[in-house]
Design a protein around this motif. Structure first.
Motif, PDB file in Angstrom:
ATOM      1  N   PHE A 122      -2.172  20.302 -10.655  1.00 32.75           N
ATOM      2  CA  PHE A 122      -2.667  19.161 -11.420  1.00 32.75           C
ATOM      3  C   PHE A 122      -2.906  17.919 -10.565  1.00 32.75           C
ATOM      4  N   ALA A 123      -2.057  17.686  -9.563  1.00 24.78           N
ATOM      5  CA  ALA A 123      -2.304  16.537  -8.692  1.00 24.78           C
ATOM      6  C   ALA A 123      -3.556  16.749  -7.858  1.00 24.78           C
ATOM      7  N   THR A 124      -3.787  17.992  -7.450  1.00 24.34           N
ATOM      8  CA  THR A 124      -5.013  18.288  -6.713  1.00 24.34           C
ATOM      9  C   THR A 124      -6.237  18.043  -7.591  1.00 24.34           C
ATOM     10  N   ALA A 125      -6.148  18.425  -8.867  1.00 22.11           N
ATOM     11  CA  ALA A 125      -7.256  18.184  -9.789  1.00 22.11           C
ATOM     12  C   ALA A 125      -7.533  16.690  -9.939  1.00 22.11           C
ATOM     13  N   VAL A 126      -6.475  15.896 -10.074  1.00 19.66           N
ATOM     14  CA  VAL A 126      -6.643  14.448 -10.216  1.00 19.66           C
ATOM     15  C   VAL A 126      -7.264  13.847  -8.959  1.00 19.66           C
ATOM     16  N   CYS A 127      -6.743  14.232  -7.806  1.00 21.41           N
ATOM     17  CA  CYS A 127      -7.217  13.637  -6.555  1.00 21.41           C
ATOM     18  C   CYS A 127      -8.615  14.116  -6.174  1.00 21.41           C
ATOM     19  N   SER A 128      -9.053  15.244  -6.710  1.00 18.48           N
ATOM     20  CA  SER A 128     -10.413  15.702  -6.429  1.00 18.48           C
ATOM     21  C   SER A 128     -11.449  14.821  -7.119  1.00 18.48           C
ATOM     22  N   THR A 129     -11.031  14.110  -8.173  1.00 21.94           N
ATOM     23  CA  THR A 129     -11.953  13.216  -8.868  1.00 21.94           C
ATOM     24  C   THR A 129     -11.681  11.743  -8.575  1.00 21.94           C
ATOM     25  N   ALA A 130     -10.412  11.384  -8.356  1.00 21.18           N
ATOM     26  CA  ALA A 130     -10.056   9.980  -8.137  1.00 21.18           C
ATOM     27  C   ALA A 130      -9.900   9.634  -6.665  1.00 21.18           C
ATOM     28  N   GLY A 131      -9.728  10.645  -5.802  1.00 19.60           N
ATOM     29  CA  GLY A 131      -9.490  10.398  -4.388  1.00 19.60           C
ATOM     30  C   GLY A 131      -8.022  10.549  -4.045  1.00 19.60           C
ATOM     31  N   GLY A 133      -5.894   8.753  -2.280  1.00 21.78           N
ATOM     32  CA  GLY A 133      -5.023   7.582  -2.360  1.00 21.78           C
ATOM     33  C   GLY A 133      -4.894   7.053  -3.768  1.00 21.78           C
ATOM     34  N   VAL A 134      -6.011   6.839  -4.430  1.00 24.01           N
ATOM     35  CA  VAL A 134      -6.006   6.317  -5.799  1.00 24.01           C
ATOM     36  C   VAL A 134      -5.342   7.319  -6.737  1.00 24.01           C
ATOM     37  N   GLY A 135      -5.680   8.606  -6.590  1.00 19.03           N
ATOM     38  CA  GLY A 135      -5.061   9.626  -7.423  1.00 19.03           C
ATOM     39  C   GLY A 135      -3.558   9.695  -7.211  1.00 19.03           C
ATOM     40  N   GLY A 136      -3.135   9.644  -5.951  1.00 14.63           N
ATOM     41  CA  GLY A 136      -1.702   9.682  -5.659  1.00 14.63           C
ATOM     42  C   GLY A 136      -0.959   8.505  -6.253  1.00 14.63           C
ATOM     43  N   LEU A 137      -1.542   7.314  -6.153  1.00  9.35           N
ATOM     44  CA  LEU A 137      -0.905   6.112  -6.704  1.00  9.35           C
ATOM     45  C   LEU A 137      -0.831   6.185  -8.229  1.00  9.35           C
ATOM     46  N   MET A 138      -1.887   6.699  -8.869  1.00 10.65           N
ATOM     47  CA  MET A 138      -1.863   6.816 -10.329  1.00 10.65           C
ATOM     48  C   MET A 138      -0.799   7.813 -10.785  1.00 10.65           C
ATOM     49  N   ILE A 139      -0.670   8.922 -10.073  1.00 15.57           N
ATOM     50  CA  ILE A 139       0.345   9.916 -10.433  1.00 15.57           C
ATOM     51  C   ILE A 139       1.741   9.346 -10.250  1.00 15.57           C
ATOM     52  N   LEU A 140       1.975   8.662  -9.139  1.00 12.01           N
ATOM     53  CA  LEU A 140       3.270   8.030  -8.916  1.00 12.01           C
ATOM     54  C   LEU A 140       3.555   6.998 -10.006  1.00 12.01           C
ATOM     55  N   ASN A 242     -11.835   2.877   2.016  1.00 17.81           N
ATOM     56  CA  ASN A 242     -10.902   1.774   2.238  1.00 17.81           C
ATOM     57  C   ASN A 242      -9.921   1.636   1.083  1.00 17.81           C
ATOM     58  N   ALA A 243     -10.431   1.755  -0.144  1.00 12.08           N
ATOM     59  CA  ALA A 243      -9.560   1.674  -1.314  1.00 12.08           C
ATOM     60  C   ALA A 243      -8.582   2.845  -1.343  1.00 12.08           C
ATOM     61  N   GLN A 244      -9.039   4.030  -0.931  1.00 15.97           N
ATOM     62  CA  GLN A 244      -8.160   5.202  -0.901  1.00 15.97           C
ATOM     63  C   GLN A 244      -7.005   4.993   0.066  1.00 15.97           C
ATOM     64  N   ILE A 245      -7.313   4.495   1.241  1.00  9.60           N
ATOM     65  CA  ILE A 245      -6.273   4.267   2.251  1.00  9.60           C
ATOM     66  C   ILE A 245      -5.302   3.197   1.781  1.00  9.60           C
TER      67      ILE A 245
END
Length: 262
Positions: A122-131, A133-140, A242-245
């Motif tokens: 599921f985290a891979t699915a989120v990050c494939s669309t959000a990126g 960095g952004v996906g990781g921060l949203m999940i956290l 840049n936003a992802q990093i």
């Protein structure tokens, strides 16, 4: 249609020319084509959301494995749970770091592997669309919000550990994203509700087994869903590099500060 034709340039583009004997048949074919392919309305569909290949969920799983076997500095298991677990009473007493550190702790290897697999999917699915960095921060963020909501609900006498709150946060984010993508497309709004129903079905099947923290899972899903709604409804693609990093560094800083500062 097997009619002889030629194309010639004119002032606005190209003109299709056919023999005089084929004129009536050619006009009939063109008229039929236009009638069968007339748009139902003048509203164009939203462009497809770009998908990026990523292994972000795998990296998150590796972080959980390292945290579990390193025991956050070599402390005993019961000491770690006491010092870093999501104790409702102690969170509300001001030990806010627990809403983050509890996500890194697991009761045993089976508990750990379940959440590693959940993030891998599921985290891979989120990050494939959000990126990544952004996906990781949203999940956290969804995991932290879920633990905080749980503490506010119980107030005392409740203690939990595990990344499953963040895993179901990822499920909520993914469901919200699919809801928004389908809602924007002409004639696909039924699929949008199907996406929400699918997310709730996953929550029901995977988040309500024996010996699981039902409210943690529920609050993680709800937090993720609203985070996902806010993100996907305001964009048509993932933010740039840049936003992802920047978001990745912020997520790492939150984890580091939660472990080290207390």
């Amino acid at each position: 249609a097997n009619l002889a034709y030629q194309t010639e340039k004119n002032g606005t583009g190209r003109q299709v020319r056919v023999p005089k004997a084929c004129e009536a048949e050619a006009l009939k074919i063109i008229t039929t084509y236009l009638a069968e392919n007339t748009p139902k309305n003048n509203r164009p569909d939203e462009p497809a959301w770009p998908i990026t290949r990523t292994f972000a969920g795998v990296w998150m799983g590796i972080i959980l494995i390292v945290a579990h076997f390193s025991r956050l500095g070599g402390k005993a298991a019961h000491t770690i749970r006491n010092d870093y677990g999501a104790s409702a009473e102690r969170i509300l007493d001001g030990e806010w770091y627990r809403i983050t550190t509890a996500l890194l702790l697991h009761a045993d290897t089976l508990h750990l592997l379940g959440n590693v697999l959940g993030l891998g999917l599921f985290a891979t699915a989120v990050c494939s669309t959000a990126g990544f960095g952004v996906g990781g921060l949203m999940i956290l963020g969804s995991g932290m919000m879920g633990n905080l909501a749980n503490a506010l609900l119980f107030e005392t006498g409740h203690h939990s550990i595990g990344a499953s709150t963040a895993v179901f946060g990822a499920v909520g984010i993914a469901a919200a994203h699919q809801f928004i993508v389908h809602w924007r497309q002409t004639g696909h709004r039924l699929k949008a509700w199907g996406a929400l129903g699918g997310g709730l079905a996953i929550l029901g099947m995977m988040g309500s087994s024996i010996n699981t923290d039902l409210t943690d899972h529920f609050f993680g899903f709800v937090a993720g869903f609203f985070i996902g709604l806010l993100f996907s409804s305001t964009r048509n693609e993932a933010p740039g590099q840049n936003a992802q990093i920047a978001c990745l560094l912020l997520a790492v800083a939150i984890l580091w500060a939660s472990i080290v500062i207390p």
